[in-house]
Design a protein around this motif. Structure first.
Motif, mmCIF file in Angstrom:
data_model
loop_
_atom_site.group_PDB
_atom_site.id
_atom_site.type_symbol
_atom_site.label_atom_id
_atom_site.label_comp_id
_atom_site.label_asym_id
_atom_site.label_seq_id
_atom_site.Cartn_x
_atom_site.Cartn_y
_atom_site.Cartn_z
ATOM 1 N N GLY A 480 12.548 -5.752 6.677
ATOM 2 C CA GLY A 480 11.426 -4.973 6.171
ATOM 3 C C GLY A 480 10.134 -5.373 6.840
ATOM 4 O O GLY A 480 9.937 -6.544 7.190
ATOM 5 N N VAL A 481 9.244 -4.425 7.036
ATOM 6 C CA VAL A 481 7.930 -4.681 7.625
ATOM 7 C C VAL A 481 6.866 -4.196 6.652
ATOM 8 O O VAL A 481 6.869 -3.034 6.242
ATOM 9 C CB VAL A 481 7.774 -3.981 8.983
ATOM 10 N N LEU A 482 5.969 -5.102 6.296
ATOM 11 C CA LEU A 482 4.926 -4.815 5.316
ATOM 12 C C LEU A 482 3.576 -5.229 5.878
ATOM 13 O O LEU A 482 3.401 -6.377 6.318
ATOM 14 C CB LEU A 482 5.216 -5.570 4.010
ATOM 15 N N GLY A 523 5.717 -0.172 3.991
ATOM 16 C CA GLY A 523 4.397 0.384 3.718
ATOM 17 C C GLY A 523 3.267 -0.621 3.840
ATOM 18 O O GLY A 523 3.407 -1.689 4.451
ATOM 19 N N ARG A 524 2.116 -0.248 3.235
ATOM 20 C CA ARG A 524 0.901 -1.070 3.278
ATOM 21 C C ARG A 524 0.573 -1.549 1.870
ATOM 22 O O ARG A 524 0.594 -0.765 0.917
ATOM 23 C CB ARG A 524 -0.273 -0.268 3.832
ATOM 24 N N ALA A 525 0.246 -2.811 1.734
ATOM 25 C CA ALA A 525 -0.125 -3.375 0.437
ATOM 26 C C ALA A 525 -1.621 -3.656 0.407
ATOM 27 O O ALA A 525 -2.171 -4.198 1.372
ATOM 28 C CB ALA A 525 0.651 -4.660 0.173
ATOM 29 N N ALA A 534 4.886 -6.708 -6.369
ATOM 30 C CA ALA A 534 5.820 -5.631 -6.688
ATOM 31 C C ALA A 534 6.434 -5.042 -5.418
ATOM 32 O O ALA A 534 7.627 -4.716 -5.383
ATOM 33 C CB ALA A 534 5.102 -4.541 -7.476
ATOM 34 N N MET A 535 5.630 -4.924 -4.355
ATOM 35 C CA MET A 535 6.154 -4.388 -3.097
ATOM 36 C C MET A 535 7.128 -5.365 -2.453
ATOM 37 O O MET A 535 8.116 -4.960 -1.826
ATOM 38 C CB MET A 535 5.001 -4.052 -2.152
ATOM 39 N N LEU A 536 6.877 -6.656 -2.615
ATOM 40 C CA LEU A 536 7.826 -7.653 -2.114
ATOM 41 C C LEU A 536 9.127 -7.592 -2.905
ATOM 42 O O LEU A 536 10.219 -7.746 -2.337
ATOM 43 C CB LEU A 536 7.215 -9.052 -2.192
ATOM 44 N N ILE A 546 12.028 -10.199 5.568
ATOM 45 C CA ILE A 546 10.791 -9.414 5.509
ATOM 46 C C ILE A 546 9.780 -10.015 6.471
ATOM 47 O O ILE A 546 9.615 -11.242 6.532
ATOM 48 C CB ILE A 546 10.211 -9.401 4.082
ATOM 49 N N ILE A 547 9.121 -9.160 7.248
ATOM 50 C CA ILE A 547 8.019 -9.575 8.108
ATOM 51 C C ILE A 547 6.753 -8.921 7.575
ATOM 52 O O ILE A 547 6.714 -7.705 7.357
ATOM 53 C CB ILE A 547 8.250 -9.149 9.571
#
Length: 700
Positions: A480-482, A523-525, A534-536, A546-547
């Motif tokens: 995942g990319v955040l 997405g963008r946090a 919550a997004m994590l 996750i990156i």
């Protein structure tokens, strides 16, 4: 949707079985994401119910969430519950049956009498049928003659699309499940009463309780179970073992998708429509997750040299994805989980490399010229000559043909004259000319490809040639990319003063796909800790790693570091590196998180140098180091000691040139560059012509 323990029960309705394990009895399978217990054989329902209660109590004492599944319907077709209990609530049927069904340790029970009592509600001619007892039972037909459903459906909606499912109204005969329902629902009722609010029944209730009951159908694993049966395993035992294994190792996001239903009153079969996913999950186990302290730095470490940081990653990481078996064609660009052994030699038999004529080398003496008579027939690829070529004779032979008995040498047709009965040619001729030995390329039993290799199209050709049709591979690593930060907006949207377009996420997603990983856009946090958490959570539910970019330092708005610190897993690695000093590493819900700097240049450099080899290990490919070339510099630089530096670079006319600016915010430099120049930790003086280490982007 995660469960620590999965229990699968294959129920039975008859008398207690004997001490020797057998089919058509009660079998229970238990598995977690890392282990599978041997199937448990239980002789009676009383014994099985006691075991279930004890096991559920023990699991809850450990704080475990449990999915307990059973192979009989949890509800009857629409209309039955209301006719019996006055309500559509399926639990009313459970209670009604629990009051009336009697069962003892020997398995003696009154299920057929209770079925007859139910039939009296409908005039005594159905919906239940099937009486195998020696005595007649008023209201229960022995077979389907003079039988009526009284307007009730034959099957539930969830059973319509699955082949091989029997109606719950049939109580006797091969494959009948009706008696199991009558004897199973009272047990579920008592479990529900025993554990109260700690237990939920899917899909009638939300599957968020510590204990969740669900209905399953083991035949969803048909082909996998058949393979287990070939090795002598009892079918029922194989079903509960493999299905518990499949459900326990199923990715959380996939299991949540299977359970995303809106309380149908007829119930639902968990996994219906997902047999392919279950079968894949049944043949592998997810490996153990990484420990929460795998990124912890040694005491006293402040600035970490690049090589030490890489060494720690290499020593502490391991594959986190399961293995699956797929066809050779499907394995291209995937990573092999096991060494591949040739099943057949290539070539399988000695053959000819050319079109020509074959004979025994001992047919010739001296240096020629030679004249040899032809035998009738010929040898061609796929059409082996049936017979032996006598000494002193030749045979017409075509490229790829297996050498006939009596032939060890072939002469090119261009070097021959023939009248159809004999050939003439000049010498000398070397024994074995123009032939290939059996196994000359690969011998049967040889290791042809090693675990950790990413399969290529050429590998598919090689494996097919040596008789390998299926291989064990690691499932694709999902990364995942955040992006984080209030200052970021999506390209194409209006940007206010002080805002910038998010460049890191598109860059990192594209890079991950180019490396063959499954890139997941998280997405963008915003700069809000609760939202980021919550997004994590969402990312950890569907990703293996996750990156993130931004928020990886220790400032007021560095929420990524703060959240990882709250989990007790934060390791804020201050790397002696330019660009990209802060690197926040940690675990979120057992998923490794790589917190990169927000500057695009620093983010890419850290991804190439640190994330790439780390992700390779997590994916099963093993540690990777980029290939480098020593090339003369087309630039000058005086570097001070203290940290390693990576300069954006490209090669022109055999010399390495670097970008005009070293600013880590210059995104144009990444597009300009084709690789990096790596300068050592110590001081260095680079002049025109000085050899430097050049690492092309494509070789990371």
């Amino acid at each position: 949707m995660t469960f620590d323990t999965v229990i699968v029960v294959d129920w039975a309705s008859g008398k207690a079985s004997g001490p020797t394990p057998k089919k058509d009895a009660i079998w229970i399978g238990v598995a977690s994401s890392t282990s599978v217990e041997p199937p448990l054989y239980l002789r009676s329902r009383v014994e099985a119910e006691a075991w279930l209660i004890a096991r559920l109590i023990a699991e809850r004492a450990k704080g475990h969430r449990v999915l307990a599944s059973f192979d009989f319907p949890f509800a009857y077709p629409t209309g039955f519950a209301r006719a019996l209990s006055g309500s559509d609530d399926p639990f009313g049927v459970w209670e009604w049956l629990a009051v009336r069904i009697k069962d003892d340790e020997n398995g003696e029970n009154n299920r057929f009498d209770v079925a007859a009592e139910v039939n009296e509600f409908f005039g005594g001619t159905g919906p239940f049928w099937g009486n195998p007892l020696k005595r007649d039972i008023a209201g229960l037909r022995r077979n389907k003659s003079e039988y009526s459903l009284h307007g009730l459906p034959e099957k539930r909606q969830c059973e319509q699309d699955e082949k091989g499912l029997f109606t719950c109204w049939q109580l006797a005969g091969a494959g009948a499940v009706g008696a199991q329902v009558l004897m199973g629902l009272p047990v579920l009722h008592r479990l529900r009463e025993r554990f109260g609010k700690e237990l939920a029944v899917w899909p009638f209730e939300a599957a968020d309780a510590p204990i969740v009951l669900a209905e399953i159908w083991p035949s969803l694993l048909g082909p996998v179970v058949k393979e287990a049966e070939k090795s002598g395993e009892i079918r029922d035992a194989a079903q509960v073992r493999l299905l518990s294994k499949a459900l326990a190792s199923m990715p959380a996001i996939e299991l949540a998708g299977m359970m995303d239903l809106t309380s149908p009153i007829e119930g639902a079969i968990l996994g219906a429509g997902h047999s392919d996913e279950l079968q894949r999950a049944a043949v592998h186990l997810a490996p153990p997750k990484l420990s929460n302290d795998c990124f912890t730095l040694p005491m006293g470490v402040d600035w970490t040299p690049v090589d030490e940081a890489l060494g720690m990653l290499r020593a502490r990481l391991k594959p986190v994805v399961p293995t699956i078996t797929v066809s050779v064609q499907s394995a291209v660009n995937k990573i092999l989980a096991k060494d591949v052994i040739a099943q057949r030699s290539n070539p399988p038999l000695p053959n000819t490399a050319v079109d020509g004529y074959g004979f025994a080398s001992k047919s010739l003496s001296g240096e020629g010229p030679f004249e040899l008579p032809l035998v009738k027939g010929r040898a061609a690829a796929g059409l082996r000559f049936d017979g032996r070529v006598p000494n002193g004779f030749v045979i017409r032979i075509l490229t790829g043909a297996a050498l006939p008995d009596g032939v060890d040498t072939v002469i090119l047709q261009e070097d021959v004259r023939s009248d159809g009965l004999r050939i003439a040619f000049n010498g000398p001729v070397k024994a074995g000319s123009n032939t290939r030995r059996a196994g000359e390329d690969v011998g049967a039993g040889e290791t042809v490809l090693r675990a950790g290799r990413r399969m290529t199209p050429a590998d598919a050709a090689l494996l097919s040639a040596v008789g390998v049709s299926q291989v064990s591979i690691y499932a694709p690593l999902r990364v995942g990319v955040l992006s984080t930060g209030d200052e970021l907006v999506e390209t194409g949207q209006p940007a206010q003063d002080g805002q910038i377009y998010d460049a890191n996420r598109p860059m990192l997603l594209a890079q991950l796909r180019d490396w063959g990983f499954e890139a997941v856009d998280l997405g963008r946090a915003p700069d809000d800790r609760a939202t980021l958490g919550a997004m994590l959570d969402g990312g950890a539910a569907q990703c293996d790693a996750i990156i993130t970019s931004g928020g990886a330092s220790a400032g007021d708005e560095d929420h990524m570091s703060a959240l990882l610190e709250e989990t007790g897993s934060l390791a804020l690695w201050r790397i002696a590196l330019k660009p990209g000093r802060p690197l926040a590493l940690g675990m979120w819900n057992t998923v490794p998180v790589f917190g990169l700097p927000g500057n695009p240049v620093a983010a890419l450099v850290c991804t190439l140098v640190f994330a790439r080899p780390a992700l390779n290990i997590l994916s099963g490919a093993g540690w990777s180091e980029p290939q480098c070339f020593l090339l003369p510099a087309a630039f000058e630089k005086r570097k001070r000691a203290g940290r390693r530096e990576f300069l954006r670079a490209r090669v022109r006319d055999g010399h390495v040139e670097v970008f005009k600016s070293e600013g880590s915010g210059r995104i144009s430099s990444l597009s300009w560059a084709e690789g990096l120049v790596e300068l050592p930790d110590g001081a260095a003086l680079i002049e025109h012509g000085t050899p430097v280490r050049y690492l092309p982007f494509g070789l990371f």
